[in-house]
Motif scaffolding. Structure first.
Motif, PDB file in Angstrom:
ATOM      1  N   MET A 143       0.826  -1.209   0.000  1.00 17.93           N
ATOM      2  CA  MET A 143       0.000   0.000   0.000  1.00 17.93           C
ATOM      3  C   MET A 143       0.859   1.257   0.000  1.00 17.93           C
ATOM      4  O   MET A 143       0.459   2.290  -0.529  1.00 17.93           O
ATOM      5  CB  MET A 143      -0.935  -0.008   1.218  1.00 17.93           C
ATOM      6  CG  MET A 143      -2.028  -1.057   1.150  1.00 17.93           C
ATOM      7  SD  MET A 143      -3.061  -0.934  -0.336  1.00 17.93           S
ATOM      8  CE  MET A 143      -3.890   0.624  -0.060  1.00 17.93           C
ATOM      9  N   LEU A 161       1.595   1.969  -3.553  1.00 21.70           N
ATOM     10  CA  LEU A 161       0.388   2.491  -4.181  1.00 21.70           C
ATOM     11  C   LEU A 161       0.167   3.948  -3.786  1.00 21.70           C
ATOM     12  O   LEU A 161      -0.141   4.798  -4.634  1.00 21.70           O
ATOM     13  CB  LEU A 161      -0.810   1.640  -3.769  1.00 21.70           C
ATOM     14  CG  LEU A 161      -2.110   1.855  -4.547  1.00 21.70           C
ATOM     15  CD1 LEU A 161      -1.952   1.369  -5.974  1.00 21.70           C
ATOM     16  CD2 LEU A 161      -3.262   1.117  -3.861  1.00 21.70           C
ATOM     17  N   VAL A 196      -8.603   3.898  -3.808  1.00 18.92           N
ATOM     18  CA  VAL A 196      -8.342   2.545  -3.321  1.00 18.92           C
ATOM     19  C   VAL A 196      -7.586   2.587  -1.997  1.00 18.92           C
ATOM     20  O   VAL A 196      -7.918   1.863  -1.052  1.00 18.92           O
ATOM     21  CB  VAL A 196      -7.558   1.738  -4.377  1.00 18.92           C
ATOM     22  CG1 VAL A 196      -7.087   0.410  -3.806  1.00 18.92           C
ATOM     23  CG2 VAL A 196      -8.431   1.498  -5.601  1.00 18.92           C
ATOM     24  N   LYS A 220      -9.149   1.198   1.616  1.00 19.42           N
ATOM     25  CA  LYS A 220      -8.466   0.149   2.381  1.00 19.42           C
ATOM     26  C   LYS A 220      -8.126   0.623   3.794  1.00 19.42           C
ATOM     27  O   LYS A 220      -8.298  -0.120   4.767  1.00 19.42           O
ATOM     28  CB  LYS A 220      -7.198  -0.312   1.674  1.00 19.42           C
ATOM     29  CG  LYS A 220      -6.529  -1.480   2.408  1.00 19.42           C
ATOM     30  CD  LYS A 220      -5.262  -1.926   1.753  1.00 19.42           C
ATOM     31  CE  LYS A 220      -4.725  -3.205   2.417  1.00 19.42           C
ATOM     32  NZ  LYS A 220      -4.603  -3.095   3.888  1.00 19.42           N
ATOM     33  N   TYR A 239     -13.923  -2.302  -4.720  1.00 22.26           N
ATOM     34  CA  TYR A 239     -12.875  -2.739  -3.794  1.00 22.26           C
ATOM     35  C   TYR A 239     -13.485  -3.395  -2.558  1.00 22.26           C
ATOM     36  O   TYR A 239     -13.010  -4.437  -2.099  1.00 22.26           O
ATOM     37  CB  TYR A 239     -11.996  -1.561  -3.384  1.00 22.26           C
ATOM     38  CG  TYR A 239     -10.813  -1.986  -2.550  1.00 22.26           C
ATOM     39  CD1 TYR A 239      -9.617  -2.358  -3.159  1.00 22.26           C
ATOM     40  CD2 TYR A 239     -10.897  -2.057  -1.160  1.00 22.26           C
ATOM     41  CE1 TYR A 239      -8.539  -2.785  -2.405  1.00 22.26           C
ATOM     42  CE2 TYR A 239      -9.824  -2.482  -0.399  1.00 22.26           C
ATOM     43  CZ  TYR A 239      -8.652  -2.847  -1.026  1.00 22.26           C
ATOM     44  OH  TYR A 239      -7.594  -3.277  -0.276  1.00 22.26           O
ATOM     45  N   ILE A 255      -6.778  -4.547  -6.295  1.00 27.05           N
ATOM     46  CA  ILE A 255      -6.311  -3.172  -6.523  1.00 27.05           C
ATOM     47  C   ILE A 255      -6.342  -2.842  -8.007  1.00 27.05           C
ATOM     48  O   ILE A 255      -6.826  -1.776  -8.412  1.00 27.05           O
ATOM     49  CB  ILE A 255      -4.889  -3.000  -5.955  1.00 27.05           C
ATOM     50  CG1 ILE A 255      -4.925  -3.034  -4.429  1.00 27.05           C
ATOM     51  CG2 ILE A 255      -4.269  -1.688  -6.444  1.00 27.05           C
ATOM     52  CD1 ILE A 255      -3.552  -3.108  -3.790  1.00 27.05           C
TER      53      ILE A 255
END
Length: 201
Positions: free
Chosen positions: A1, A4, A100, A104, A159, A173
């Motif tokens: 993450m 990302l 996203v 999360k 998601y 993702i």
């Protein structure tokens, strides 16, 4: 993450720097707009979730990345004849990545699915809202314009449902990000929009 999130910061900083260039701002203005576009939505999410420190303070190379991008972009702009047509692409990708990430983080904080989707949408879109306001523009989020927040909202639900089905992280993702990007670009190309609540007299 973290990878990302870093990608989201970098792409959104490019978008903000291009916005500032289009408005003919100097370096300070460019850094301000890029900073807001790249870090504004995530900061608002962290404040709502009472997360400390804010994500870009905990990862200090994020604002450094924004600063470096603001130095590089002006050297590349001279090869671009018109800025406005290309704004859509970093805007769409940055929004998708941040949506996203925000979704999360909210799910990891044990928030309900609907709250997670809202916070993902806020993370993905409100950096652009703040940048528009400082550029003295009415944010497209708040006026009849091609769908923006709706793309993030729907992608966040993908998601959430994928997480409920225990899809693997990279697959989930990728599907969510690609959906948001394609939805956003299609909304602009085909001019998909909601009508205004009250029509002009």
């Amino acid at each position: 993450m973290l990878i990302l999130e870093f990608m989201a910061v970098a792409v959104s900083a490019v978008y903000g720097s291009l916005m500032a260039a289009r408005a003919r701002m100097d370096f300070v203005g460019s850094f301000t707009i890029a900073f807001l576009a790249a870090l504004g939505g995530g900061s608002l999410r962290d404040l709502i979730l009472d997360r400390h420190p804010l994500f870009w303070i905990g990862q200090p190379y994020y604002p450094i990345t924004v600063f470096i991008i603001c130095i590089i972009v002006p050297f590349l702009i001279k090869f671009i004849s018109r800025i406005k047509p290309i704004l859509l692409y970093p805007d769409s990708l940055g929004m998708a990545l941040f949506t996203v990430v925000g979704t999360k983080i909210a799910l990891d904080a044990q928030d309900s699915n609907f709250i997670a989707v809202l916070l993902g949408t806020i993370t993905g879109t409100f950096g652009g809202v703040l940048a528009d306001i400082v550029c003295n523009e009415v944010p497209s989020l708040f006026r009849p314009a091609p769908l923006c927040a709706t793309c993030a909202f729907c992608g966040a639900w993908i998601y959430v449902f994928g997480a409920m089905l225990c899809w693997e992280g990279p697959l989930l993702i990728s599907v969510s990000v690609i959906f948001i990007v394609i939805f956003r670009i299609a909304a602009v190309v085909f001019d998909w929009r909601f009508p205004s609540v009250r029509q002009p007299d």
